[in-house]
Design a protein around this motif. Structure first.
Motif, mmCIF file in Angstrom:
data_model
loop_
_atom_site.group_PDB
_atom_site.id
_atom_site.type_symbol
_atom_site.label_atom_id
_atom_site.label_comp_id
_atom_site.label_asym_id
_atom_site.label_seq_id
_atom_site.Cartn_x
_atom_site.Cartn_y
_atom_site.Cartn_z
ATOM 1 N N ARG A 330 0.813 -1.216 0.000
ATOM 2 C CA ARG A 330 0.000 0.000 0.000
ATOM 3 C C ARG A 330 0.852 1.273 0.000
ATOM 4 O O ARG A 330 0.497 2.277 -0.609
ATOM 5 C CB ARG A 330 -1.003 0.017 1.145
ATOM 6 N N VAL A 333 2.042 1.722 -3.581
ATOM 7 C CA VAL A 333 0.961 2.228 -4.428
ATOM 8 C C VAL A 333 0.865 3.738 -4.253
ATOM 9 O O VAL A 333 0.798 4.496 -5.212
ATOM 10 C CB VAL A 333 -0.382 1.570 -4.040
ATOM 11 N N ARG A 359 3.019 -0.134 -12.857
ATOM 12 C CA ARG A 359 1.638 0.281 -12.657
ATOM 13 C C ARG A 359 0.676 -0.847 -13.024
ATOM 14 O O ARG A 359 -0.339 -1.035 -12.370
ATOM 15 C CB ARG A 359 1.330 1.473 -13.554
ATOM 16 N N LEU A 362 0.123 -3.144 -10.259
ATOM 17 C CA LEU A 362 -0.710 -2.549 -9.223
ATOM 18 C C LEU A 362 -2.174 -2.531 -9.639
ATOM 19 O O LEU A 362 -3.059 -2.737 -8.813
ATOM 20 C CB LEU A 362 -0.220 -1.138 -8.908
#
Ligand code: ADP
Ligand code: MG
Length: 398
Positions: A330, A333, A359, A362
């Motif tokens: 997290r 991110v 990305r 994610l």
């Protein structure tokens, strides 16, 4: 045990029950965050620890000693305390502000001067700021001084009550980093009140979740995210925290792409260009012979410098963002989104390049976390996800 709270109760005159049968043991070096809704008893509990309030019943022990047997003034001098609304003393210099408690403790002058110098260094301000007044510093600098003031007397226990509540997010984040760093380096024990779950997850080694004077749950940040004790805790965590929905994945190392495309500083630009072309990437990470991450070069850097520079080492950017493979997803991110990065290199503890998080990776995780339980077709409409969007492994660097 360093700090023990047993069967603590606090009923205010007038009958308001603020804390009810509160039990907690804190070990030396822990960073404990109290979090809960407004009025849940966080401040009341904290103020009982340094006897600014006395409990209605129950005991608090510091280093095994019942604090009701310690003179309150002496006790408070053993405990650092930062509150949001009590800033620096405006008519005292920064030096005098920092050494407020040491002065009360009657430290010799040269020891206090040493301490003031050490503290100002810790917050990376020049030494001559010690002779300035608070109004001559920016708000953020004053806040940093406020933080080190709480540590100046070298107390083992530091209490902080929503110290960063009123600050803008950037100042707040940098002070959180400062506090965490100081706590780890100086080995202090912290009890820290916040109403911000992100702050608690970032700082705490253990989180105490409170509601209506009761403890709802005590656990590590990871434990709370994985196993929220009840609906109240679930709501406090919020549905958008990725880790909760996919508990088997916790660290960057578990989701990163391994073997990212990399070159070495000694390579010529021609070779680097060919490598980019062959692998269909627009940038290359740079590592030394031992695999230590050194920098990154982009296709545009090569293009721009092709005639003037000879090697990758001449033109690589060295100030690049990276994460450790044991970082929580997290946080990564957040970094990627906040800084608008397409991807982020991952290093191990020796700073060796071990992978890359893109990305696209994610997106997969977010997708699973948010819509993993839903019907496939419906979910597909909510977020772009799939083969078309995802670049090939390592195919889209920096
Ligand atoms: P928190 O810090 O979690 O917001 P507090 O510890 O300040 O909560 O307050 C807990 C409860 O005790 C609240 O209901 C609050 O209104 C009440 N309270 C706090 N201080 C006093 C006081 N001095 N007299 C009466 N009630 C109080
Ligand atoms: Mg409070």
């Amino acid at each position: 045990m360093f700090l023990t709270m047993e069967h603590l109760n606090k009923t205010y005159p007038g009958g308001k029950v603020a804390v009810e049968d509160f039990n907690l043991e804190i070990e030396k070096g822990e960073f404990v965050c109290f979090i809960g809704t407004s009025g849940s008893g966080k401040t009341t509990t904290m103020r009982m620890i340094n006897r600014m309030l006395s409990q209605t019943s129950g005991t608090i022990k510091l280093n095994g000693k019942d604090i009701s047997q310690i003179d309150p003034v002496k006790l408070r001098r053993q405990i650092g305390y930062v509150i949001q609304n009590i800033g620096l003393m405006p008519h005292m210099t920064i030096r005098d502000n920092i050494t407020l408690v040491p002065r009360l403790l009657k430290w010799p002058q040269d020891k206090m001067n040493e301490r003031a110098k050490k503290m100002i260094k810790l917050v990376e301000l020049p030494e001559d700021y010690l002779d300035r007044y608070p109004s001559e510093l920016s708000g953020g600098q004053q806040q940093r001084i406020g933080v080190v003031r709480a540590l100046a007397a070298d107390q083992d226990l530091v209490l902080m009550d929503e110290p960063f509540g009123a600050l803008d997010p950037i100042t707040r984040e940098s002070l959180q980093d400062l506090v965490k760093d100081l706590q780890e380096r100086l080995g202090k024990t912290f009890v820290f009140v916040t109403h911000d779950m992100d702050e608690a997850l970032k700082l705490a080694t253990r989180i105490v979740i409170m509601d209506g004077g009761d403890i709802m749950q005590v656990d590590t940040p990871d434990g709370i995210l994985r196993h929220p004790a009840n609906e109240f805790v679930e709501n406090l965590i919020g549905k958008d925290r990725l880790i909760q929905a996919r508990p088997s994945i916790t660290t960057v190392g578990q989701v990163m792409l391994k073997d990212p495309i990399a070159t070495t500083p000694g390579k010529s630009l021609t070779v680097a260009l060919r490598q980019m072309h062959d692998k269909r990437v627009d940038s290359l990470l740079v590592t030394d012979e031992a695999g230590i991450l050194k920098g990154v070069i982009g296709i545009e850097d090569v293009d721009y410098n092709f005639n003037s520079a000879t090697s990758v080492g001449d033109i690589m950017k060295t100030d690049l963002f990276y994460v450790q493979s044991n970082s929580l997803i997290r946080d990564t991110v957040e970094r990627i989104l906040k800084r608008g990065l397409k991807n982020i290199p991952v290093v191990d503890e020796q700073h060796r390049l071990v992978g890359i998080v893109t990305r696209a990776t994610l997106v997969d995780i977010v997708y699973d976390a948010l819509w993993g339980d839903e019907d496939e077709d419906e979910a597909e409409n909510n977020i772009h996800h799939g083969e078309d969007d995802a670049p090939a492994e390592g195919g889209e660097q920096a």
